[in-house]
Design an enzyme around this catalytic site. Sequence first.
Site, mmCIF file in Angstrom:
data_model
loop_
_atom_site.group_PDB
_atom_site.id
_atom_site.type_symbol
_atom_site.label_atom_id
_atom_site.label_comp_id
_atom_site.label_asym_id
_atom_site.label_seq_id
_atom_site.Cartn_x
_atom_site.Cartn_y
_atom_site.Cartn_z
ATOM 1 N N ASP A 1 -32.091 -35.573 11.220
ATOM 2 C CA ASP A 1 -32.524 -36.262 11.674
ATOM 3 C C ASP A 1 -32.908 -37.497 10.495
ATOM 4 O O ASP A 1 -32.178 -38.012 9.601
ATOM 5 C CB ASP A 1 -34.410 -35.239 10.429
ATOM 6 C CG ASP A 1 -34.597 -34.643 10.935
ATOM 7 O OD1 ASP A 1 -34.812 -33.907 11.903
ATOM 8 O OD2 ASP A 1 -35.646 -33.676 10.225
ATOM 9 N N GLY B 1 -35.710 -24.514 13.512
ATOM 10 C CA GLY B 1 -34.570 -23.233 13.832
ATOM 11 C C GLY B 1 -33.960 -23.767 12.347
ATOM 12 O O GLY B 1 -33.849 -22.586 11.449
ATOM 13 N N ALA B 2 -33.614 -25.046 12.135
ATOM 14 C CA ALA B 2 -32.292 -25.379 10.842
ATOM 15 C C ALA B 2 -33.237 -24.995 9.191
ATOM 16 O O ALA B 2 -32.653 -24.620 8.260
ATOM 17 C CB ALA B 2 -31.578 -25.778 10.464
ATOM 18 N N ASN B 3 -34.530 -25.694 9.958
ATOM 19 C CA ASN B 3 -34.922 -25.947 8.862
ATOM 20 C C ASN B 3 -35.914 -24.083 8.186
ATOM 21 O O ASN B 3 -36.396 -23.755 6.981
ATOM 22 C CB ASN B 3 -36.570 -26.400 9.518
ATOM 23 C CG ASN B 3 -35.937 -27.742 9.381
ATOM 24 O OD1 ASN B 3 -35.065 -29.071 8.232
ATOM 25 N ND2 ASN B 3 -37.022 -28.516 10.683
ATOM 26 N N THR C 1 -51.598 -22.133 12.679
ATOM 27 C CA THR C 1 -51.430 -23.199 11.719
ATOM 28 C C THR C 1 -52.316 -23.592 11.924
ATOM 29 O O THR C 1 -52.627 -24.659 12.921
ATOM 30 C CB THR C 1 -49.839 -23.466 11.137
ATOM 31 O OG1 THR C 1 -49.684 -24.249 12.911
ATOM 32 C CG2 THR C 1 -49.404 -22.443 11.275
ATOM 33 N N ASP D 1 -42.481 -25.617 9.651
ATOM 34 C CA ASP D 1 -40.753 -24.952 9.455
ATOM 35 C C ASP D 1 -40.896 -24.125 8.168
ATOM 36 O O ASP D 1 -40.408 -23.468 8.184
ATOM 37 C CB ASP D 1 -40.069 -25.923 10.278
ATOM 38 C CG ASP D 1 -40.485 -26.590 10.973
ATOM 39 O OD1 ASP D 1 -40.609 -25.621 12.085
ATOM 40 O OD2 ASP D 1 -39.310 -27.547 11.631
ATOM 41 N N SER E 1 -44.389 -29.498 0.739
ATOM 42 C CA SER E 1 -43.567 -29.940 1.270
ATOM 43 C C SER E 1 -43.799 -31.430 2.087
ATOM 44 O O SER E 1 -43.028 -32.522 2.150
ATOM 45 C CB SER E 1 -42.891 -28.910 2.270
ATOM 46 O OG SER E 1 -43.477 -29.295 3.707
HETATM 47 O O1 RIB Z 1 -40.032 -29.986 12.605
HETATM 48 C C1 RIB Z 1 -39.885 -30.628 12.372
HETATM 49 C C2 RIB Z 1 -38.095 -30.457 12.780
HETATM 50 O O2 RIB Z 1 -39.057 -31.413 14.399
HETATM 51 C C3 RIB Z 1 -37.758 -31.999 12.663
HETATM 52 O O3 RIB Z 1 -36.460 -31.229 11.470
HETATM 53 C C4 RIB Z 1 -37.091 -32.888 13.334
HETATM 54 O O4 RIB Z 1 -35.537 -31.881 14.039
HETATM 55 C C5 RIB Z 1 -37.369 -31.926 14.428
HETATM 56 O O5 RIB Z 1 -36.345 -30.538 15.444
#
Ligand code: RIB
Length: 306
Positions: free
Chosen positions: A13, A41-43, A217, A250, A280
Site C-alpha cells: 500500500d 487477503g494479507a490484511n 458490514t 479486512d 483500526s
Molecule cells: O481493503 C484495503 C486493501 O485494499 C488495501 O490494503 C489495498 O491493498 C487493497 O487491497
Amino acid sequence: MPHIVVVGSTMIDMIAYAKRLPEAGETVQGDDFALGFGGKGANQAVMARRCGATVTMVNTLGDDVFGDTTLKNFEEQGVDTQFISRVPGPSGVAPIWVEPNGTNRIICVPGANNAMTVEQVESAIAAMPNIDLVIGQLEIPQHVTAAAFRSAQARGIPTILNPAPFAPISAELMASADWLIPNESEFASLHPESKQPDSDAVIEAFAQAIDKRLVVTLGEAGAAYSDRGAPVVRVSAPKVKAIDTTGAGDSFVGSFSFALSSGLSESDSIRLGCLCASESVTRLGTQSSYPTADQAAELLRSVRGS
Ligand code: RIB
C-alpha cells in the site's frame, strides 16, 4: 486455536494523505505518506493471526523487493508462508488516497496476484490436514478462489467470500461460498435491483435469495447478519473518531473469522469484528492500524465477558 487458510491477495500500500484529492489534470500537495503492507487477503490473514489463529497464506508474489519484504512481514507476523510462491515480474501494489475524514480511494494493480493457479491452491489445501476455515476475496482470479473453496467444501470446511473489490461473482464461486461478507456498496452492487441494505427486509430477502449466511458490514453502524433469510441480527459498533478507514473491512473479516472458527456465536463473532474494525480506523495505515495481539486479546475478553 483454529487453523484459517487465506487464499488471497497481497499488495504494497502506498498511502497519500491530503486535505483534498486532485481533479483531472491537477496536482495538489499531500500532508503525509506511508508505505505499508496491504492486500485484502494479507490484511485478513494478519488480523486473524493477531487474534490468535494459526494462519496459512496462499498467494503468489513477484520477484521484486516488494515480494521480499511482504514475505518477511508474514514471517514476522507469524503467518505460515509455505504455500506462497514467487513468479517473475512485479508484486501487487495499491496506490491509496485518504482524505481528512478518513475515507479512501484505492487503485489495486494485482501484478503477481493474477499468476495464482488452480493447481497451486488445490495442492495447498490438499497438503494441510486440519483446516477450520478458508477465506477468499476478489483480488485474485475468481476461478482460483472457486477451486480452493470447492476443495475445502469437499472436506466439509466452511468458506467465507468477502466480495471485495466488487466484481460480478461467477456462478462457480458463488456456489462454493458458504458465507458472504459484503460492505454496503458491495451489497448494492450484488443486489439484482441495486438496493441498499437499509432495512432488515431487504437484507433478509437477499440472504434468502442467495441461500447464504450473509453478514453486511455497515461502517460506523456496525453490521447486520441473516442466515439464509432468517430475521436480521444487528450488532452496533463503538463510536470512534475515524482518521483512516483503509483496511477496516479486512480487519472485520479476519477477526470475525477467528471468532467464528473458535466456536463463538455468530453475533459475538460479529461483535469482535466490529470492535477490531472500529479500533483500526482510529490509526493511520492498513495492517499498521490493526489491534496488536495484546489489544485483540483484550477485545476478545470484552466480547466473551459481555
Ligand atoms: O481493503 C484495503 C486493501 O485494499 C488495501 O490494503 C489495498 O491493498 C487493497 O487491497
